[in-house]
Design a protein around this motif. Structure first.
Motif, mmCIF file in Angstrom:
data_model
loop_
_atom_site.group_PDB
_atom_site.id
_atom_site.type_symbol
_atom_site.label_atom_id
_atom_site.label_comp_id
_atom_site.label_asym_id
_atom_site.label_seq_id
_atom_site.Cartn_x
_atom_site.Cartn_y
_atom_site.Cartn_z
ATOM 1 N N THR A 295 -8.290 3.645 -2.650
ATOM 2 C CA THR A 295 -7.640 2.541 -1.960
ATOM 3 C C THR A 295 -6.187 2.896 -1.728
ATOM 4 O OG1 THR A 295 -7.044 1.416 -4.009
ATOM 5 C CG2 THR A 295 -9.165 0.820 -3.007
ATOM 6 N N VAL A 296 -5.554 2.236 -0.776
ATOM 7 C CA VAL A 296 -4.159 2.512 -0.449
ATOM 8 C C VAL A 296 -3.274 1.472 -1.124
ATOM 9 C CG1 VAL A 296 -2.465 2.720 1.407
ATOM 10 C CG2 VAL A 296 -4.832 3.483 1.759
ATOM 11 N N PRO A 297 -2.326 1.883 -1.990
ATOM 12 C CA PRO A 297 -1.485 0.910 -2.670
ATOM 13 C C PRO A 297 -0.535 0.208 -1.703
ATOM 14 C CG PRO A 297 -0.695 3.132 -3.102
ATOM 15 C CD PRO A 297 -1.999 3.273 -2.371
ATOM 16 N N VAL A 298 -0.279 -1.058 -1.978
ATOM 17 C CA VAL A 298 0.671 -1.829 -1.182
ATOM 18 C C VAL A 298 2.081 -1.381 -1.532
ATOM 19 C CG1 VAL A 298 1.541 -4.152 -0.712
ATOM 20 C CG2 VAL A 298 -0.913 -3.771 -1.140
ATOM 21 N N PRO A 299 2.969 -1.156 -0.529
ATOM 22 C CA PRO A 299 4.336 -0.743 -0.831
ATOM 23 C C PRO A 299 5.023 -1.742 -1.765
ATOM 24 C CG PRO A 299 3.876 -0.484 1.498
ATOM 25 C CD PRO A 299 2.701 -1.206 0.917
ATOM 26 N N GLY A 300 5.651 -1.193 -2.819
ATOM 27 C CA GLY A 300 6.354 -2.036 -3.773
ATOM 28 C C GLY A 300 5.469 -2.659 -4.834
ATOM 29 N N GLU A 301 4.193 -2.436 -4.749
ATOM 30 C CA GLU A 301 3.273 -3.022 -5.726
ATOM 31 C C GLU A 301 3.428 -2.361 -7.088
ATOM 32 O OE1 GLU A 301 -1.494 -4.052 -5.875
ATOM 33 O OE2 GLU A 301 -0.838 -2.169 -4.990
ATOM 34 N N ASP A 302 3.268 -3.134 -8.134
ATOM 35 C CA ASP A 302 3.273 -2.598 -9.492
ATOM 36 C C ASP A 302 1.912 -1.940 -9.725
ATOM 37 O OD1 ASP A 302 3.051 -2.174 -12.249
ATOM 38 O OD2 ASP A 302 4.425 -3.806 -12.702
ATOM 39 N N ARG A 303 1.883 -0.627 -9.577
ATOM 40 C CA ARG A 303 0.602 0.076 -9.641
ATOM 41 C C ARG A 303 -0.005 0.040 -11.041
ATOM 42 N NH1 ARG A 303 3.606 3.689 -6.614
ATOM 43 N NH2 ARG A 303 3.615 5.265 -8.240
ATOM 44 N N ALA A 304 0.846 -0.015 -12.075
ATOM 45 C CA ALA A 304 0.312 -0.063 -13.433
ATOM 46 C C ALA A 304 -0.456 -1.361 -13.672
ATOM 47 C CB ALA A 304 1.443 0.083 -14.450
ATOM 48 N N GLU A 305 0.130 -2.483 -13.249
ATOM 49 C CA GLU A 305 -0.556 -3.761 -13.422
ATOM 50 C C GLU A 305 -1.846 -3.787 -12.609
ATOM 51 O OE1 GLU A 305 -0.117 -6.079 -15.437
ATOM 52 O OE2 GLU A 305 1.881 -5.691 -16.249
ATOM 53 N N ARG A 306 -1.779 -3.262 -11.390
ATOM 54 C CA ARG A 306 -2.969 -3.232 -10.542
ATOM 55 C C ARG A 306 -4.064 -2.373 -11.172
ATOM 56 N NH1 ARG A 306 -3.759 0.505 -6.099
ATOM 57 N NH2 ARG A 306 -5.551 -0.119 -4.845
ATOM 58 N N MET A 307 -3.676 -1.215 -11.709
ATOM 59 C CA MET A 307 -4.650 -0.339 -12.345
ATOM 60 C C MET A 307 -5.320 -1.035 -13.522
ATOM 61 S SD MET A 307 -3.950 3.254 -14.321
ATOM 62 C CE MET A 307 -2.877 2.391 -15.482
ATOM 63 N N LEU A 308 -4.525 -1.699 -14.359
ATOM 64 C CA LEU A 308 -5.082 -2.377 -15.515
ATOM 65 C C LEU A 308 -6.047 -3.487 -15.100
ATOM 66 C CD1 LEU A 308 -1.893 -2.606 -17.769
ATOM 67 C CD2 LEU A 308 -3.927 -1.222 -18.218
ATOM 68 N N ARG A 309 -5.693 -4.236 -14.049
ATOM 69 C CA ARG A 309 -6.589 -5.291 -13.563
ATOM 70 C C ARG A 309 -7.907 -4.707 -13.069
ATOM 71 N NH1 ARG A 309 -1.968 -7.109 -10.797
ATOM 72 N NH2 ARG A 309 -2.886 -6.400 -8.815
ATOM 73 N N GLU A 310 -7.808 -3.622 -12.294
ATOM 74 C CA GLU A 310 -9.022 -3.025 -11.731
ATOM 75 C C GLU A 310 -9.913 -2.428 -12.814
ATOM 76 O OE1 GLU A 310 -8.015 -0.282 -8.677
ATOM 77 O OE2 GLU A 310 -7.455 -1.842 -7.246
ATOM 78 N N VAL A 311 -9.295 -1.775 -13.779
ATOM 79 C CA VAL A 311 -10.083 -1.187 -14.866
ATOM 80 C C VAL A 311 -10.782 -2.284 -15.654
ATOM 81 C CG1 VAL A 311 -9.915 0.027 -17.065
ATOM 82 C CG2 VAL A 311 -8.746 0.939 -15.058
#
Length: 280
Positions: free
Chosen positions: A53-69
């Motif tokens: 997937t393509v990350p949204v600019p400025g998105e907190d990728r760590a929080e997103r990763m934890l949610r997805e996992v």
């Protein structure tokens, strides 16, 4: 549910494999699973379980990763309780602190393929050398599918015959319904009588295992004696193993060089997940 397993995530394929392995392991215990991300820097781009997937600019990728996992693991493993946390501080120190409240810490481990060498990450190295709880290292190709096979224990009869190490190995075999294969090294005396020396070693092993066999009567146990270091034999046995268990005498050093040579060789080259159990 009071027991918790902790898995460290950094967005790499290895850490995602570690999360999948830890999820299955948590169901076997049973235990809750805590997925953590340590460090202030954002994780590098990663391939989630569901695909790119393509990350949204400025998105907190760590929080997103934890949610997805968390979402993926709870979907794949009904009944699994998963929590997530961001940890402050340097990754190794944060993971070590987090491991204090866990039965087990699971980390990803980089490798060069089943036939190649192994490169242990700096964070995993530091954690492994200083951990006071068992640490399991999982390679990227170990997490996707459940692996059936023996639990393999590397044991130095006169140096590592510790209850913590034996208890971990027998428990791991028991909860999997697997056999326990013990590879133990021994040293020939200066002027050996090979037959009597071998008999003595077998007697030591039999005496050591007797109370554990009584405690775990359903675990089939076999022993394989090797002269000298057991490292190469454990690496070879790992190819058909569900888990390899080795020991580590506790240390506050900061590098993997502080572990013994057998353990060091196994964590660098084993194919199966490797559990390193501090003891002594």
């Amino acid at each position: 549910m009071s027991r918790t397993l902790t898995v460290g995530l950094d967005g790499s394929p290895e850490s995602l494999a570690a999360a999948e392995w830890a999820a299955r392991e948590a169901l076997l215990w049973p235990a809750a699973l805590r997925a953590v991300y340590a460090g202030d820097q954002q994780p590098s781009a990663y391939r989630p379980f569901a695909g790119e997937t393509v990350p949204v600019p400025g998105e907190d990728r760590a929080e997103r990763m934890l949610r997805e996992v968390r979402a993926t693991l709870t979907h794949r493993h009904p009944g699994l309780h998963v929590t997530t946390d961001r940890l402050e501080g340097r990754p190794a120190a944060a993971l070590l602190e987090a491991s204090g409240d866990a039965e087990l810490l699971v980390l990803g481990s980089r490798g060069l393929g089943r036939a190649g060498g192994h490169l242990l990450g700096s964070v995993a190295s530091a954690v492994l050398a200083r951990a006071e709880r068992p640490v399991v290292l999982v390679r990227a190709d170990d997490g996707a599918d459940a692996v059936e096979g023996d639990v393999v224990l590397g044991l130095e009869l006169h140096d590592q015959a510790d209850d913590a190490l034996l208890a971990f190995a027998f428990e791991a075999a028991s909860r999997r319904g697997a056999a326990l294969r013990i590879v133990h090294g021994w040293r020939l005396p200066a002027y050996p009588d090979v037959l009597s020396a071998g008999t003595d070693e077998r007697e030591v092993l039999d005496a050591l295992l007797r109370p554990w066999r009584e405690k775990y009567p359903t675990v089939e146990v076999t022993g394989e004696a090797v002269v000298g270091g057991a490292g190469p034999h454990l690496v070879d046995a790992s190819r058909n193993a569900a888990l390899v268990v080795v020991g580590h005498r506790g240390s506050h050093a900061s590098t993997v060089g502080s572990v013994g040579p057998v353990t060091q060789e196994v964590v660098r080259h084993a194919v199966a997940p490797v559990a390193v159990v501090p003891h002594g």
